[in-house]
Design a protein around this motif. Structure first.
Motif, PDB file in Angstrom:
ATOM      1  N   VAL A 194      -4.626   8.263  -0.707  1.00  0.00           N
ATOM      2  CA  VAL A 194      -4.281   7.554   0.524  1.00  0.00           C
ATOM      3  C   VAL A 194      -3.797   8.573   1.545  1.00  0.00           C
ATOM      4  O   VAL A 194      -3.492   9.716   1.208  1.00  0.00           O
ATOM      5  N   ALA A 195      -3.714   8.150   2.794  1.00  0.00           N
ATOM      6  CA  ALA A 195      -3.383   9.077   3.879  1.00  0.00           C
ATOM      7  C   ALA A 195      -1.892   9.075   4.193  1.00  0.00           C
ATOM      8  O   ALA A 195      -1.417   8.346   5.056  1.00  0.00           O
ATOM      9  N   GLY A 196      -1.128   9.860   3.430  1.00  0.00           N
ATOM     10  CA  GLY A 196       0.243  10.172   3.813  1.00  0.00           C
ATOM     11  C   GLY A 196       1.347   9.268   3.332  1.00  0.00           C
ATOM     12  O   GLY A 196       2.490   9.697   3.196  1.00  0.00           O
ATOM     13  N   ASP A 197       1.067   8.003   3.087  1.00  0.00           N
ATOM     14  CA  ASP A 197       2.078   7.094   2.552  1.00  0.00           C
ATOM     15  C   ASP A 197       1.368   5.995   1.762  1.00  0.00           C
ATOM     16  O   ASP A 197       0.154   6.033   1.584  1.00  0.00           O
ATOM     17  N   ILE A 198       2.128   5.005   1.290  1.00  0.00           N
ATOM     18  CA  ILE A 198       1.546   4.013   0.377  1.00  0.00           C
ATOM     19  C   ILE A 198       0.972   2.792   1.090  1.00  0.00           C
ATOM     20  O   ILE A 198       0.531   1.855   0.437  1.00  0.00           O
ATOM     21  N   THR A 199       0.935   2.814   2.417  1.00  0.00           N
ATOM     22  CA  THR A 199       0.449   1.642   3.152  1.00  0.00           C
ATOM     23  C   THR A 199      -0.937   1.220   2.693  1.00  0.00           C
ATOM     24  O   THR A 199      -1.202   0.035   2.467  1.00  0.00           O
ATOM     25  N   GLU A 200      -1.849   2.186   2.557  1.00  0.00           N
ATOM     26  CA  GLU A 200      -3.217   1.855   2.150  1.00  0.00           C
ATOM     27  C   GLU A 200      -3.265   1.339   0.707  1.00  0.00           C
ATOM     28  O   GLU A 200      -4.058   0.446   0.395  1.00  0.00           O
ATOM     29  N   ASP A 202      -0.974  -0.345  -0.679  1.00  0.00           N
ATOM     30  CA  ASP A 202      -0.441  -1.707  -0.629  1.00  0.00           C
ATOM     31  C   ASP A 202      -1.528  -2.734  -0.338  1.00  0.00           C
ATOM     32  O   ASP A 202      -1.417  -3.893  -0.771  1.00  0.00           O
ATOM     33  N   PHE A 203      -2.556  -2.345   0.408  1.00  0.00           N
ATOM     34  CA  PHE A 203      -3.638  -3.285   0.702  1.00  0.00           C
ATOM     35  C   PHE A 203      -4.353  -3.724  -0.580  1.00  0.00           C
ATOM     36  O   PHE A 203      -4.923  -4.807  -0.631  1.00  0.00           O
ATOM     37  N   ILE A 204      -4.324  -2.899  -1.603  1.00  0.00           N
ATOM     38  CA  ILE A 204      -4.943  -3.276  -2.886  1.00  0.00           C
ATOM     39  C   ILE A 204      -3.979  -4.122  -3.721  1.00  0.00           C
ATOM     40  O   ILE A 204      -4.349  -5.164  -4.252  1.00  0.00           O
ATOM     41  N   PHE A 205      -2.724  -3.682  -3.819  1.00  0.00           N
ATOM     42  CA  PHE A 205      -1.846  -4.197  -4.868  1.00  0.00           C
ATOM     43  C   PHE A 205      -0.699  -5.087  -4.413  1.00  0.00           C
ATOM     44  O   PHE A 205      -0.179  -5.874  -5.215  1.00  0.00           O
ATOM     45  N   GLU A 206      -0.260  -4.983  -3.174  1.00  0.00           N
ATOM     46  CA  GLU A 206       1.011  -5.596  -2.796  1.00  0.00           C
ATOM     47  C   GLU A 206       1.064  -7.104  -3.055  1.00  0.00           C
ATOM     48  O   GLU A 206       2.025  -7.619  -3.638  1.00  0.00           O
ATOM     49  N   MET A 207       0.027  -7.818  -2.653  1.00  0.00           N
ATOM     50  CA  MET A 207       0.073  -9.271  -2.810  1.00  0.00           C
ATOM     51  C   MET A 207       0.027  -9.693  -4.275  1.00  0.00           C
ATOM     52  O   MET A 207       0.548 -10.746  -4.649  1.00  0.00           O
ATOM     53  N   ALA A 208      -0.583  -8.853  -5.112  1.00  0.00           N
ATOM     54  CA  ALA A 208      -0.624  -9.164  -6.544  1.00  0.00           C
ATOM     55  C   ALA A 208       0.779  -9.175  -7.149  1.00  0.00           C
ATOM     56  O   ALA A 208       1.034  -9.869  -8.137  1.00  0.00           O
ATOM     57  N   PHE A 209       1.695  -8.411  -6.550  1.00  0.00           N
ATOM     58  CA  PHE A 209       3.081  -8.410  -7.022  1.00  0.00           C
ATOM     59  C   PHE A 209       3.900  -9.531  -6.385  1.00  0.00           C
ATOM     60  O   PHE A 209       5.120  -9.599  -6.562  1.00  0.00           O
ATOM     61  N   PHE A 238       5.081   0.467 -10.732  1.00  0.00           N
ATOM     62  CA  PHE A 238       3.657   0.630 -11.046  1.00  0.00           C
ATOM     63  C   PHE A 238       3.082   1.859 -10.353  1.00  0.00           C
ATOM     64  O   PHE A 238       2.334   2.638 -10.955  1.00  0.00           O
ATOM     65  N   TYR A 239       3.430   2.065  -9.094  1.00  0.00           N
ATOM     66  CA  TYR A 239       2.934   3.239  -8.367  1.00  0.00           C
ATOM     67  C   TYR A 239       3.436   4.528  -9.021  1.00  0.00           C
ATOM     68  O   TYR A 239       2.721   5.537  -9.076  1.00  0.00           O
ATOM     69  N   ASN A 240       4.677   4.499  -9.515  1.00  0.00           N
ATOM     70  CA  ASN A 240       5.224   5.656 -10.225  1.00  0.00           C
ATOM     71  C   ASN A 240       4.409   5.948 -11.480  1.00  0.00           C
ATOM     72  O   ASN A 240       4.138   7.118 -11.822  1.00  0.00           O
ATOM     73  N   LYS A 241       3.988   4.899 -12.161  1.00  0.00           N
ATOM     74  CA  LYS A 241       3.138   5.049 -13.351  1.00  0.00           C
ATOM     75  C   LYS A 241       1.800   5.696 -12.973  1.00  0.00           C
ATOM     76  O   LYS A 241       1.332   6.634 -13.645  1.00  0.00           O
ATOM     77  N   LEU A 242       1.182   5.223 -11.890  1.00  0.00           N
ATOM     78  CA  LEU A 242      -0.087   5.821 -11.429  1.00  0.00           C
ATOM     79  C   LEU A 242       0.099   7.286 -11.077  1.00  0.00           C
ATOM     80  O   LEU A 242      -0.751   8.131 -11.399  1.00  0.00           O
ATOM     81  N   GLN A 251      -1.217  14.799  -4.293  1.00  0.00           N
ATOM     82  CA  GLN A 251      -1.106  15.361  -2.939  1.00  0.00           C
ATOM     83  C   GLN A 251      -1.187  14.286  -1.857  1.00  0.00           C
ATOM     84  O   GLN A 251      -1.414  14.600  -0.687  1.00  0.00           O
ATOM     85  N   TYR A 252      -0.989  13.029  -2.242  1.00  0.00           N
ATOM     86  CA  TYR A 252      -1.215  11.944  -1.264  1.00  0.00           C
ATOM     87  C   TYR A 252      -0.305  12.046  -0.041  1.00  0.00           C
ATOM     88  O   TYR A 252      -0.675  11.647   1.056  1.00  0.00           O
ATOM     89  N   LEU A 253       0.893  12.596  -0.223  1.00  0.00           N
ATOM     90  CA  LEU A 253       1.842  12.674   0.890  1.00  0.00           C
ATOM     91  C   LEU A 253       1.366  13.599   2.008  1.00  0.00           C
ATOM     92  O   LEU A 253       1.734  13.415   3.170  1.00  0.00           O
ATOM     93  N   THR A 254       0.563  14.591   1.651  1.00  0.00           N
ATOM     94  CA  THR A 254       0.094  15.550   2.662  1.00  0.00           C
ATOM     95  C   THR A 254      -1.322  15.242   3.145  1.00  0.00           C
ATOM     96  O   THR A 254      -1.835  15.942   4.015  1.00  0.00           O
ATOM     97  N   LYS A 255      -1.938  14.217   2.584  1.00  0.00           N
ATOM     98  CA  LYS A 255      -3.289  13.860   3.008  1.00  0.00           C
ATOM     99  C   LYS A 255      -3.253  13.234   4.407  1.00  0.00           C
ATOM    100  O   LYS A 255      -2.378  12.439   4.723  1.00  0.00           O
ATOM    101  N   GLN A 256      -4.224  13.615   5.229  1.00  0.00           N
ATOM    102  CA  GLN A 256      -4.470  12.961   6.508  1.00  0.00           C
ATOM    103  C   GLN A 256      -5.775  12.185   6.357  1.00  0.00           C
ATOM    104  O   GLN A 256      -6.456  12.285   5.341  1.00  0.00           O
ATOM    105  N   TRP A 257      -6.146  11.421   7.377  1.00  0.00           N
ATOM    106  CA  TRP A 257      -7.359  10.603   7.252  1.00  0.00           C
ATOM    107  C   TRP A 257      -8.589  11.467   6.986  1.00  0.00           C
ATOM    108  O   TRP A 257      -9.462  11.091   6.200  1.00  0.00           O
TER     109      TRP A 257
END
Length: 476
Positions: A194-200, A202-209, A238-242, A251-257
């Motif tokens: 994902v690009a820099g944070d967990i927002t993207e 969340d589009f997959i998993f957030e509502m499932a929780f 769950f994200y910590n497990k992944l 390296q997701y924190l440093t990824k840009q689009w």
């Protein structure tokens, strides 16, 4: 007071600009990535000038304004606060503080008397404009959808089960197999980036929780902020497990689009998330160009659990869009331009690009080129109903892009968020930064998951208690 004074003191700077060039009305435009250094933007607005004069007898000269490199919202606001205020402004955040200074035009009366715009608004556009009438952004639902390349997807034994029953566990199994089976010949290194944070993510998993709205209704009928709830803690666990198992890109924190997309095309990651529709179309075009037609993207469903969906749709305001400066001498002309872009002729340019480059006329039909699929996107509007002047020989969107839009519509749900009152804005920003800090540290293992309870206490002390009270008094 100081901010208001600085704006008034500098306001003359915006009106010093020449209004006429060669007998044409100059319209100054600031638009992220569409500045004077972008040759495609220059060509687009040059073509738009010609079309406006030919079709509407509107004789204008566009002057594109460059925004310095860096955070667009911040750099744009620095420019606007300096008193340099173009006629037409694209915002991608940061617009509320500009609107609060009465520097943005209320678009309601313009829309009411428009020829075309009022006819292409979607219900969510209308609700957003009723709440906040300063930004116009007529696009399909901007849900983000996950995609994987088809040749890899077809090799995995877990793919069928995921599509039929996309539970959190089945997503986990799919991610595990994606990395373990190495369908890319030793790659991918991780299952999702994902690009820099967990927002993207969340589009997959957030509502499932069970995080199906910003403010969650508890059993006693009161509301709590979703990011300070136990459901959020379960999601971060769950994200910590992944992350720990190397399934989430370390390296997701440093990824840009751009680096996120490159990792996807190069086979270094298995799944990325992109805005449904045209963005998925561009991803698909580039993926098949690099890896062959068999790599055509497969759009994955949102994870299923307590709820299911990509994300609840915020109807408080448009999250981005086009505004008209209240200081402009040419407000009516600017809106006429926007209204033209919503017309069938305006859409021919905005949606299809340049003839002989993005499309050709073949046997009386419009045939879109590969360049169209790889790079073209509408700069302004994408109404759901668009009939071209000539029949289309090739579809506007690839099959994966159309599928992403279908899924976005299927899982549409409205959020109960609200515009944060001005007196809470500075606290809210600090509270959101606190959340990001704790969420990042919990996911990456710098903090134990149980530190989430510390976060909730700090969040409440930082203003969360006050805002939760406000939410309970105002959510209907």
């Amino acid at each position: 007071m100081l901010l208001t004074f600085s704006l008034v003191a500098c306001k003359d700077k915006a009106t010093v600009k020449e209004d006429e060039k060669d007998g044409k009305t100059t319209i100054r435009v600031v638009y992220k990535d569409e500045g004077p250094s972008n040759p495609v933007a220059q060509a687009y607005f040059s073509n738009l000038e010609k079309a406006l004069k030919e079709d509407e007898k509107i004789d204008v000269k566009f002057e594109l304004v460059e925004v310095p490199q860096g955070n667009y919202a911040e750099k744009l606001n620095l420019m606007l606060f300096s008193g340099d205020i173009p006629d037409m402004i694209y915002f991608q955040g940061g617009d509320q503080q500009i609107a609060e200074q009465d520097l943005l035009e209320d678009l309601t009366p313009y829309i009411e008397k428009s020829k075309h715009i009022k006819n292409i608004l979607q219900p969510y556009n209308e609700k957003r404009l009723n709440n906040y009438p300063y930004l116009l952004w007529i696009k399909p639902l901007d849900s983000k959808t996950p995609v994987v390349r088809g040749d890899w997807f077809n090799q995995l034994s877990s793919s069928k089960e995921l599509m039929e029953n996309p539970t959190i566990d089945n997503y986990y199994k799919f991610f595990k197999e994606l990395v373990a089976s190495a369908p890319g010949g030793g790659k991918p290194a991780n299952a999702v980036t994902v690009a820099g944070d967990i927002t993207e993510l969340d589009f997959i998993f957030e509502m499932a929780f069970g995080i199906n709205q910003t403010w969650l209704k508890k059993e006693d009928g009161t509301y709590e902020y979703s990011k300070a709830s136990n459901k959020e803690k379960e999601k971060l666990t769950f994200y910590n497990k992944l992350y720990n198992e190397g399934l989430l890109d370390p390296q997701y924190l440093t990824k840009q689009w751009d680096t996120k997309e490159k990792a996807f095309y190069d086979g270094e990651t298995g799944v990325i998330v992109g805005t449904s529709g045209k963005v998925i179309d561009i991803y698909n075009g580039k993926m098949t160009q690099v890896n062959g037609e068999e790599a055509e993207l497969v759009v994955l469903p949102p994870a299923k659990g307590e709820s299911q969906g990509f994300a609840p749709t915020d109807i408080t305001k448009e999250p981005r869009g086009i505004a008209i400066s209240s200081q402009s001498k040419h407000k009516e002309t600017v809106f006429q331009i926007l209204d033209y872009l919503a017309s069938p002729k305006g859409q021919m340019l905005d949606r299809l690009g340049f003839e002989k480059e993005h499309y050709n006329i073949t046997d009386g039909q419009i045939e879109l080129t590969q360049k169209y699929y790889n790079e073209w996107y509408a700069k302004f509007f994408e109404p759901s109903d668009f009939e071209t002047e000539k029949p289309l020989k090739t579809p506007l969107l690839s099959e994966p892009a159309m599928k992403s839009q279908e899924l976005a519509k299927e899982y549409y749900a409205e959020d109960n968020s609200f515009i944060i009152p001005e007196e809470y804005v500075s606290k809210w920003d600090a509270m959101e930064n606190l959340y990001k800090e704790y969420a990042t540290d919990i996911i990456t293992g710098k903090r134990p998951v149980d530190d989430f309870e510390k976060f909730v206490k700090e969040w409440n002390a930082a203003g969360g208690e006050e805002l939760t009270k406000y939410a309970n008094e105002n959510i209907k």
